[in-house]
Design a protein around this motif. Structure first.
Motif, PDB file in Angstrom:
ATOM      1  N   GLY A 103      -3.519  -1.180 -14.871  1.00 41.16           N
ATOM      2  CA  GLY A 103      -2.523  -2.186 -15.199  1.00 41.16           C
ATOM      3  C   GLY A 103      -1.269  -2.031 -14.367  1.00 41.16           C
ATOM      4  N   GLY A 104      -0.221  -2.768 -14.726  1.00 40.22           N
ATOM      5  CA  GLY A 104       1.041  -2.724 -14.000  1.00 40.22           C
ATOM      6  C   GLY A 104       1.102  -3.761 -12.899  1.00 40.22           C
ATOM      7  N   LEU A 105       2.318  -4.085 -12.474  1.00 46.08           N
ATOM      8  CA  LEU A 105       2.513  -5.144 -11.493  1.00 46.08           C
ATOM      9  C   LEU A 105       2.065  -4.756 -10.090  1.00 46.08           C
ATOM     10  N   LEU A 106       2.097  -3.460  -9.767  1.00 48.85           N
ATOM     11  CA  LEU A 106       1.689  -3.060  -8.419  1.00 48.85           C
ATOM     12  C   LEU A 106       0.276  -3.537  -8.125  1.00 48.85           C
ATOM     13  N   TYR A 107      -0.624  -3.371  -9.097  1.00 52.16           N
ATOM     14  CA  TYR A 107      -2.014  -3.769  -8.878  1.00 52.16           C
ATOM     15  C   TYR A 107      -2.281  -5.208  -9.294  1.00 52.16           C
ATOM     16  N   ASP A 108      -1.372  -5.811 -10.042  1.00 49.00           N
ATOM     17  CA  ASP A 108      -1.562  -7.197 -10.468  1.00 49.00           C
ATOM     18  C   ASP A 108      -0.988  -8.144  -9.412  1.00 49.00           C
ATOM     19  N   LEU A 109       0.296  -8.408  -9.477  1.00 56.47           N
ATOM     20  CA  LEU A 109       0.918  -9.285  -8.482  1.00 56.47           C
ATOM     21  C   LEU A 109       0.961  -8.627  -7.107  1.00 56.47           C
ATOM     22  N   GLY A 110       1.044  -7.293  -7.087  1.00 58.48           N
ATOM     23  CA  GLY A 110       1.052  -6.595  -5.806  1.00 58.48           C
ATOM     24  C   GLY A 110      -0.205  -6.841  -4.992  1.00 58.48           C
ATOM     25  N   SER A 111      -1.351  -7.034  -5.673  1.00 67.11           N
ATOM     26  CA  SER A 111      -2.586  -7.339  -4.951  1.00 67.11           C
ATOM     27  C   SER A 111      -2.457  -8.628  -4.154  1.00 67.11           C
ATOM     28  N   HIS A 112      -1.696  -9.581  -4.700  1.00 62.24           N
ATOM     29  CA  HIS A 112      -1.509 -10.854  -4.007  1.00 62.24           C
ATOM     30  C   HIS A 112      -0.590 -10.711  -2.796  1.00 62.24           C
ATOM     31  N   VAL A 113       0.590 -10.136  -3.011  1.00 63.04           N
ATOM     32  CA  VAL A 113       1.574 -10.126  -1.923  1.00 63.04           C
ATOM     33  C   VAL A 113       1.143  -9.213  -0.785  1.00 63.04           C
ATOM     34  N   VAL A 114       0.458  -8.123  -1.107  1.00 59.76           N
ATOM     35  CA  VAL A 114      -0.035  -7.241  -0.045  1.00 59.76           C
ATOM     36  C   VAL A 114      -1.146  -7.931   0.737  1.00 59.76           C
ATOM     37  N   ASP A 115      -2.073  -8.578   0.036  1.00 55.78           N
ATOM     38  CA  ASP A 115      -3.144  -9.296   0.728  1.00 55.78           C
ATOM     39  C   ASP A 115      -2.567 -10.350   1.670  1.00 55.78           C
ATOM     40  N   GLN A 116      -1.581 -11.103   1.207  1.00 55.70           N
ATOM     41  CA  GLN A 116      -0.975 -12.124   2.063  1.00 55.70           C
ATOM     42  C   GLN A 116      -0.321 -11.506   3.292  1.00 55.70           C
ATOM     43  N   ALA A 117       0.375 -10.397   3.118  1.00 54.59           N
ATOM     44  CA  ALA A 117       1.023  -9.743   4.261  1.00 54.59           C
ATOM     45  C   ALA A 117      -0.002  -9.278   5.291  1.00 54.59           C
ATOM     46  N   LEU A 118      -1.127  -8.747   4.813  1.00 56.27           N
ATOM     47  CA  LEU A 118      -2.156  -8.282   5.740  1.00 56.27           C
ATOM     48  C   LEU A 118      -2.819  -9.450   6.473  1.00 56.27           C
ATOM     49  N   VAL A 119      -3.047 -10.546   5.767  1.00 61.73           N
ATOM     50  CA  VAL A 119      -3.639 -11.711   6.420  1.00 61.73           C
ATOM     51  C   VAL A 119      -2.711 -12.238   7.513  1.00 61.73           C
ATOM     52  N   LEU A 120      -1.416 -12.269   7.225  1.00 55.04           N
ATOM     53  CA  LEU A 120      -0.462 -12.825   8.179  1.00 55.04           C
ATOM     54  C   LEU A 120      -0.209 -11.909   9.371  1.00 55.04           C
ATOM     55  N   PHE A 121      -0.068 -10.608   9.105  1.00 57.80           N
ATOM     56  CA  PHE A 121       0.475  -9.726  10.143  1.00 57.80           C
ATOM     57  C   PHE A 121      -0.382  -8.507  10.455  1.00 57.80           C
ATOM     58  N   GLY A 122      -1.531  -8.390   9.837  1.00 55.19           N
ATOM     59  CA  GLY A 122      -2.472  -7.361  10.238  1.00 55.19           C
ATOM     60  C   GLY A 122      -2.232  -5.993   9.629  1.00 55.19           C
ATOM     61  N   PRO A 123      -2.889  -4.967  10.169  1.00 53.30           N
ATOM     62  CA  PRO A 123      -2.901  -3.629   9.571  1.00 53.30           C
ATOM     63  C   PRO A 123      -1.508  -3.037   9.418  1.00 53.30           C
ATOM     64  N   VAL A 124      -1.420  -2.136   8.441  1.00 54.61           N
ATOM     65  CA  VAL A 124      -0.162  -1.464   8.112  1.00 54.61           C
ATOM     66  C   VAL A 124      -0.247  -0.003   8.517  1.00 54.61           C
ATOM     67  N   THR A 125       0.849   0.511   9.076  1.00 52.85           N
ATOM     68  CA  THR A 125       0.880   1.912   9.493  1.00 52.85           C
ATOM     69  C   THR A 125       1.735   2.793   8.584  1.00 52.85           C
ATOM     70  N   GLU A 126       2.737   2.194   7.909  1.00 51.05           N
ATOM     71  CA  GLU A 126       3.606   2.971   7.022  1.00 51.05           C
ATOM     72  C   GLU A 126       3.903   2.181   5.757  1.00 51.05           C
ATOM     73  N   VAL A 127       4.007   2.920   4.637  1.00 51.72           N
ATOM     74  CA  VAL A 127       4.270   2.298   3.340  1.00 51.72           C
ATOM     75  C   VAL A 127       5.355   3.084   2.621  1.00 51.72           C
ATOM     76  N   TYR A 128       6.371   2.363   2.161  1.00 50.64           N
ATOM     77  CA  TYR A 128       7.398   2.937   1.289  1.00 50.64           C
ATOM     78  C   TYR A 128       7.459   2.065   0.043  1.00 50.64           C
ATOM     79  N   ALA A 129       7.605   2.676  -1.144  1.00 47.50           N
ATOM     80  CA  ALA A 129       7.623   1.877  -2.368  1.00 47.50           C
ATOM     81  C   ALA A 129       8.556   2.478  -3.412  1.00 47.50           C
ATOM     82  N   GLU A 130       9.055   1.597  -4.268  1.00 47.95           N
ATOM     83  CA  GLU A 130       9.829   1.964  -5.449  1.00 47.95           C
ATOM     84  C   GLU A 130       9.219   1.249  -6.640  1.00 47.95           C
ATOM     85  N   THR A 131       8.848   1.990  -7.670  1.00 45.88           N
ATOM     86  CA  THR A 131       8.320   1.368  -8.882  1.00 45.88           C
ATOM     87  C   THR A 131       9.138   1.833 -10.078  1.00 45.88           C
ATOM     88  N   ASP A 132       9.450   0.894 -10.960  1.00 41.22           N
ATOM     89  CA  ASP A 132      10.247   1.203 -12.143  1.00 41.22           C
ATOM     90  C   ASP A 132       9.629   0.574 -13.378  1.00 41.22           C
TER      91      ASP A 132
END
Length: 357
Positions: free
Chosen positions: A178-207
């Motif tokens: 559960g949680g938003l990272l895997y819920d809505l986060g699945s959408h926004v991350v997928d869109q970013a990858l479709v638009l701009f390709g592979p990711v090399t670094e990830v920084y995150a803040e969850t509260d």
């Protein structure tokens, strides 16, 4: 002659099953909603009222016992059941559509992809937000070079829900995924990858902001793509003032768009794609703006007509993939790449580090 429709078994009739999958399956030429799995009597009655000819089953096992009567299984049940149910469907010889997230880990997603490949079966992941109106519009702007070289992508999927609703989506039990990272986060991350390709670094803040909440409800991700684009992604249930859905900055211009695609709201209200000639269309007042050097809120830039959203295109592509060996609209390996980012984000937030992929 018209080909006999492919028979679809739908597992789960909660939000995902009743609002998204069932109506979109029913609206797709070449597909027929044949069976619905739910043990909830109220949901059984709802399914029967909306689809009088549908067959009902209380368990997925009942569905798999008659696998030879189906052509496709859709898994729209709680997240923790996605992997075991998709595995069972593939082992029963059935193509599968799985709601996002396909799994709790990228490794599980890749194992499912391997199983599907070994069996020669379609395994597709329901990422409907690839067919949002604003996303389709942004893809066209980027493809046309209207922004020049993209530099920064800001995406917000924000809500104002100061009181938790409860249920498995907001559970703090890791097994529930559960949680938003895997819920809505699945959408926004997928869109970013479709638009701009592979990711090399990830920084995150969850509260966890809200009293009584158990899972993350206010989360931020900063991604560095291999091509140098930076994506800043926000998902939140605690946003009292909503920001732009997209703000995309390039070497030539920027694009700013407010408001969510209208298709989810329309589906929730009972509207159906086949009944509306202007399905997915948006009022001109909500169009985004493209320009440079000025704020869109003070009239800067030029309005960009928003392309109609098109959730029905997903299942149309699934039907084509099964009928004529068309491309899989969203592969499990694409979903696994998004899960790589989500897992890295969870580690980054926990350990307060930037994670290199």
């Amino acid at each position: 002659m018209t080909a006999t429709p492919l028979r679809v078994g739908l597992i789960g009739y909660g939000l995902a099953g009743s609002v998204f999958h069932a109506p979109l399956i029913a609206a797709t030429e070449g597909l027929a909603l044949d069976a619905v799995v739910t043990a909830n009597p109220e949901r059984q009655g709802q399914a029967r009222a909306e689809f009088p000819d549908v067959r009902l089953a209380a368990t997925a096992e009942e569905l798999f016992d008659r696998a030879d009567e189906l052509d496709l299984v859709v898994v729209a049940s709680p997240n923790k059941t996605h992997v075991p149910l998709a595995t069972a469907a593939l082992e029963a010889g059935l193509p599968v559509v799985v709601d996002k997230p396909v799994a709790g880990t990228a490794a599980e997603a890749r194992q499912l992809a391997t199983l599907a490949e070994e069996r020669g079966l379609l395994l597709s992941v329901f990422q409907n937000r690839r067919w949002d109106n604003d996303f389709l519009t942004l893809r066209k702007l980027l493809a046309d070079g209207a922004l020049g070289d993209a530099w920064r992508f800001e995406s917000r999927f924000e809500r104002w829900r100061p009181k938790p609703k409860g249920g498995w989506r907001e559970s703090g039990d890791p097994a529930e995924i559960g949680g938003l990272l895997y819920d809505l986060g699945s959408h926004v991350v997928d869109q970013a990858l479709v638009l701009f390709g592979p990711v090399t670094e990830v920084y995150a803040e969850t509260d966890v902001r809200r009293p009584g909440a158990e899972a993350d409800d206010d989360t931020f991700l900063a991604l560095t793509h291999a091509n140098g684009v930076r994506s800043h992604l926000h998902v939140s249930a605690t946003t009292a003032q909503l920001g732009p859905r997209f703000r995309v900055l390039g070497s030539r211009a920027g694009y700013v768009k407010y408001g969510l695609d209208p298709q989810e709201a329309a589906l929730r209200e009972g509207s159906r794609p086949a009944a509306l000639a202007d399905w997915g269309a948006e009022d001109e007042s909500l169009w985004g703006r493209i320009g440079s050097g000025e704020s869109p809120l003070s009239g800067g830039g030029t309005p960009v007509p928003t392309l109609p959203g098109d959730y029905p295109a997903y299942y149309a592509a699934v039907a084509a993939a099964l009928r004529v060996a068309g491309p899989n609209p969203v592969t499990a390996l694409e979903a696994a790449a998004a899960l790589d980012v989500l897992e890295a984000a969870r580690r980054s937030a926990r350990d307060k580090v930037t994670v290199t992929l």
